[in-house]
Design an enzyme around this catalytic site. Sequence first.
Site, PDB file in Angstrom:
ATOM      1  N   HIS A 116      27.305  -4.784   5.524  1.00 51.10           N
ATOM      2  CA  HIS A 116      27.491  -6.016   5.376  1.00 51.10           C
ATOM      3  C   HIS A 116      27.105  -6.216   4.314  1.00 51.10           C
ATOM      4  CE1 HIS A 116      24.213  -7.782   7.688  1.00 51.10           C
ATOM      5  NE2 HIS A 116      24.304  -8.683   6.124  1.00 51.10           N
ATOM      6  N   HIS A 142      19.599  -9.965  -1.132  1.00 48.82           N
ATOM      7  CA  HIS A 142      20.562 -10.268  -1.338  1.00 48.82           C
ATOM      8  C   HIS A 142      21.513 -10.825  -1.893  1.00 48.82           C
ATOM      9  CE1 HIS A 142      20.152 -12.547   2.131  1.00 48.82           C
ATOM     10  NE2 HIS A 142      21.163 -12.881   1.862  1.00 48.82           N
ATOM     11  N   HIS A 144      25.627 -11.456  -2.393  1.00 52.27           N
ATOM     12  CA  HIS A 144      26.718 -12.034  -1.348  1.00 52.27           C
ATOM     13  C   HIS A 144      28.184 -11.963  -2.776  1.00 52.27           C
ATOM     14  CE1 HIS A 144      25.403 -12.683   2.233  1.00 52.27           C
ATOM     15  NE2 HIS A 144      24.552 -13.695   2.101  1.00 52.27           N
ATOM     16  N   HIS A 161      21.078 -14.195  -2.623  1.00 47.55           N
ATOM     17  CA  HIS A 161      19.756 -14.869  -1.822  1.00 47.55           C
ATOM     18  C   HIS A 161      18.045 -14.430  -1.459  1.00 47.55           C
ATOM     19  CE1 HIS A 161      23.326 -16.508   0.897  1.00 47.55           C
ATOM     20  NE2 HIS A 161      23.075 -17.316   0.084  1.00 47.55           N
ATOM     21  N   THR A 264      23.440 -17.651   6.896  1.00 48.60           N
ATOM     22  CA  THR A 264      24.594 -17.457   6.934  1.00 48.60           C
ATOM     23  C   THR A 264      25.599 -16.857   7.614  1.00 48.60           C
ATOM     24  OG1 THR A 264      24.355 -16.684   4.674  1.00 48.60           O
ATOM     25  CG2 THR A 264      24.902 -18.391   4.658  1.00 48.60           C
ATOM     26  N   THR A 265      24.191 -15.802   8.645  1.00 53.43           N
ATOM     27  CA  THR A 265      24.995 -14.286   8.681  1.00 53.43           C
ATOM     28  C   THR A 265      24.113 -15.050  10.723  1.00 53.43           C
ATOM     29  OG1 THR A 265      23.059 -12.985   8.217  1.00 53.43           O
ATOM     30  CG2 THR A 265      25.610 -13.136   7.248  1.00 53.43           C
TER      31      THR A 265
END
Length: 334
Positions: A116, A142, A144, A161, A264-265
Amino acid sequence: MAWSSDRAAAVPTIPTAVFVVVVSLFLLLPLCAVRHAMAQETDDEAEFTYRSGADNGPDRWGLLRADWATCYWGRLQSPISVPGDTGAAGPITGPRTGRLTRSYRPSPATLVNRGHDIMVRFEGNAGSLLLDSVAYKLRQMHWHSPSEHALHGRRYDLELHMLHQSGGDDDRPASGKYAVVAQLFEIGDHRDETLRMVILSSHTRSCQNDFDLKTALACAVAGAVLGEDRGQEEGHEEWINYHVGPRRPVRGSDEYYRYTGSFTTPPCTEGIVWTVATRVRRVSRHQVELLREAVHDHARRNARPLQEANGRSVGLYYNWASSLTSQQEDGRRN
């Protein structure tokens, strides 16, 4: 045989009480599971997706597993709009100074495709972040796309992030306290040098350093990030053949919005200290496209929808110590 009126009234009392107890216990189970669940973000993307309306989409994450219930019931969820100029968040509680200090250093790292997102996992000491006298070690970073947080009501093209964790020294184990620094990017004329160096420096069997930038990036994504064997995309790892310097992506970003939120996951653990840079940096369109092509969740984006702020306060912080250090280092290079 006829029931007396007194007995008839008493008969349903017992199953009703039992029903209430059973239902209460059932409702409490997810909360208990969340309390004892691991706080770390999940690395397995097979169970959730970012596709809106899907059975395992963002609106249903909290219903998929008991230990993900916070994604649905939590009151301190992320991302949100900062500083909350739409009235969704609480007032600015600052400005405050001298309470946030970055101290990053180059470190060995591994490039990981988590399905993801694309993550850089630091294998050595990449430095730390000091918040209110608590040191948080940098563990990974990572991306997004588009940005998860909205800045003054606008969501941008990309968000980095940088995940930090307190403790973890030789004399004390890592704790469950986490802090995340978020840096937003918009597409412009300049590429992000950290993304460029990370992708180009990952080992592949088919890419050469003398390719032009576009070809090399595409080759690196196809080999290092995706994995040359497409059956092994998810979880594919590549050692980065140089030390990654985490200071570059946030250099010059010395003013931040700060609030308490969540991952957020899934499992959407709350109590995470979020630090969102007010300065928006530049990234090339091609770099953003490569990051999205590298993951295989079949979603056009890997950003969670904005969550309700529920009256949370957002603080404004100035990172004067880091600003002075950056100016001194830049002066020595000139």
